[in-house]
Structure formats: C-alpha cells, structure tokens
Design a protein around this motif. Sequence first.
Motif, PDB file in Angstrom:
ATOM      1  N   ILE A 142       0.804  -1.030  -0.111  1.00  0.00           N
ATOM      2  CA  ILE A 142      -0.001  -0.035   0.018  1.00  0.00           C
ATOM      3  C   ILE A 142       0.826   1.192  -0.102  1.00  0.00           C
ATOM      4  O   ILE A 142       2.130   1.290   0.328  1.00  0.00           O
ATOM      5  N   ASP A 143       0.289   2.464  -0.256  1.00  0.00           N
ATOM      6  CA  ASP A 143       0.984   3.803  -0.438  1.00  0.00           C
ATOM      7  C   ASP A 143       0.724   4.337   0.801  1.00  0.00           C
ATOM      8  O   ASP A 143       1.355   5.602   0.962  1.00  0.00           O
ATOM      9  N   GLY A 144      -0.396   4.231   1.563  1.00  0.00           N
ATOM     10  CA  GLY A 144      -0.767   4.734   2.904  1.00  0.00           C
ATOM     11  C   GLY A 144      -1.945   4.253   3.457  1.00  0.00           C
ATOM     12  O   GLY A 144      -2.439   3.361   2.963  1.00  0.00           O
ATOM     13  N   ALA A 145      -2.010   4.506   4.720  1.00  0.00           N
ATOM     14  CA  ALA A 145      -3.218   3.976   5.555  1.00  0.00           C
ATOM     15  C   ALA A 145      -3.711   5.036   6.564  1.00  0.00           C
ATOM     16  O   ALA A 145      -2.656   5.688   7.169  1.00  0.00           O
ATOM     17  N   ILE A 146      -4.916   4.939   6.757  1.00  0.00           N
ATOM     18  CA  ILE A 146      -5.654   5.663   7.734  1.00  0.00           C
ATOM     19  C   ILE A 146      -5.759   4.865   8.980  1.00  0.00           C
ATOM     20  O   ILE A 146      -6.295   4.039   8.837  1.00  0.00           O
ATOM     21  N   VAL A 147      -5.068   5.285   9.829  1.00  0.00           N
ATOM     22  CA  VAL A 147      -5.182   4.464  11.335  1.00  0.00           C
ATOM     23  C   VAL A 147      -5.567   5.397  12.287  1.00  0.00           C
ATOM     24  O   VAL A 147      -5.394   6.551  12.338  1.00  0.00           O
ATOM     25  N   SER A 148      -6.260   4.520  13.301  1.00  0.00           N
ATOM     26  CA  SER A 148      -6.852   5.208  14.515  1.00  0.00           C
ATOM     27  C   SER A 148      -6.034   5.206  15.817  1.00  0.00           C
ATOM     28  O   SER A 148      -5.234   4.048  15.829  1.00  0.00           O
TER      29      SER A 148
END
Length: 316
Positions: A142-148
């Motif tokens: 992946i090139d990016g990830a939204i994480v919490s």
Amino acid sequence: MACSTIVQACLASRRQLPAYSPPEPLEHLHVLDLLELTGSQSKAAQALPMHQSTVCRSAALMGEQFRLQPRPGASVLRYGTNESLQLLRLSYRAHRMMDGQLRIATDPLHQPLLAGMLSVQSVPPKFRHSGEWAQLLSQALIDGAIVSSWCHHRRVSAPRPPTWTGVMTVPLGALPLQLFIPTTSSAEDLLPRKVLLPRRPAMPLLHEALAWHGFQLEEQPLSCHDLPAWLKRMRDRQLALPLCPGMLEPGWIETQGLMLHPEQAPLLEQLWLLVPEGRVRSSREARHLIRTLRLRLAKVGEELLGEAEALMDSDE
C-alpha cells in the motif's frame, strides 16, 4: 456543504474518468497484492473482479517464480515475501504514482473518508493493528493507511504519534464515535450492555475504553468486514455498535432503524495517515490527500457540534 454532499459530488466526477489498471507485466502482482490485502481468494476475486480460479493461478505463478515461502497463520504477508518481490512492488508503486494514483487503505469504520477521491486507488477495508498497516506500507503493498489511535497496544497522543522506521505519521484530526442500538431495544430493560467490536488484536484500546466504562464486549468474526454483516449480527444479538454519524449519508441511521444508546461512553479517537518517507510523502497526490482528509474530518466535527447544540436547545 455537508460532508456527504461533497462525497456524492466527487463520486459523480469520478465516474467520468477511466479506472486505473496495472500494466500487463504487473497484472499477476496486482492479483497477489489484493489476495494479501483481503485475506482470501474469494474476497480478492470479488474485489478485482475475476473468477476465484484466476486468483488461485496468479498466486501460484507468483509463488513459483519468486520462490515465495507461505506463512500460514500470519496476519500479514501470509503468502511470503523476499527482496525481489519487494523491489517489484516498489516498481508498481512508482507506476501508480506515474498515473497520479496512491493505494490507500483503512478499516470499514473510516472507509467513507476516502469516498470519491480521484487520486486514490482504495482497497477493500479491513480492521488491522497499526503495526500491521506499517508493515504493509514498508513492503509497498500500500502507499498509505488511515489509522486510528484505538489500534495501538498503548495510549498515544496527537503531539506524539507512534513511529516506525521508514514511515511518516501525519496527523489528520480527531473523530468522535457514538454507540448505536436497534430501535427495538428502546425499553430500559432491553438496553444492550454488550458492544460489537473488531477483534481485540486490531483495536485493543477501543476494547479497553469500553470495558472500563462497564460494557461487555463481543467480537465480530475475522472474516466479516462489510457493514451489512455487522448490522445483521448487531440486530440478531441485540448489540450496540460504535459509528461516526457524521460520515454516514443523511437519513441512513433512521433507515437502518438505529438510535443512540442512552448511556454514551466518551469515544474520541485521533487519526493519522501513514505514508512512506521520501517521494510518496512529497508527491502532489499525497499533499492533496492529506489536505482533503483534514477538511473532511473538520467538517464532520462541525456537523456533530451543530447537532449537539441543536439537541441542547430543544431540551431547554
């Protein structure tokens, strides 16, 4: 303009553009990547879309040609990896960027934040621990990830986000979650005290927060990541479910027969975008993505604040 209206406008404009597709030399890698990211041949076939037997053949071909050693039971990189395959994935990332695309991943709870973005090649959402997202990022799946902030093993704050080698952690903003229950549970003696959550390894701090507030917890099966499956289990077992109403379509809550749980727990999370250091972070697409995500989160916060103020006014 409401956040949902913005998303609808973006979706309308996106339908006018041709979808990104990998070049022929990378087609089998594309299949293997989706297999890794979805976790099963059936889900990968549905996401691609293609027949499940084609997914199986592509995975077998990549395994043979790159001498991959499968890792049964592993949560990431189950089909194996090595330096040769990682270099090919870096090449694929470079090709996506040539076409103005970034492959951005997140979980089902935050997937609406990516809706309609022209420069985003999204993948089927899945709940993962933040360390797993970082590992997938470093391997160029992946090139990016939204994480919490919920998906860490220890508490972290906005000024001091978690760090990994070769990964940049970009702050996006805060997002409040609320507990919803089926309207059939409105009687006081039927109020659910059990909350349906992702499995604990994926969001350990969300489990900890709700348990501290006295709620019992039930884990959704690992194979179920789509919203209809969550809603079905919620209704069948009379459970509560955490959602962010600001990211849902207007009227969706009422259409689904849901209502706010009278005993709300304060659930405020911080969101970050994980991106690799270097060219991806400085690209025009990444800068646009970060700016858009921050604007959307700010808009959601404004809408929720306005609804809270309106509710307070009606109670006076």
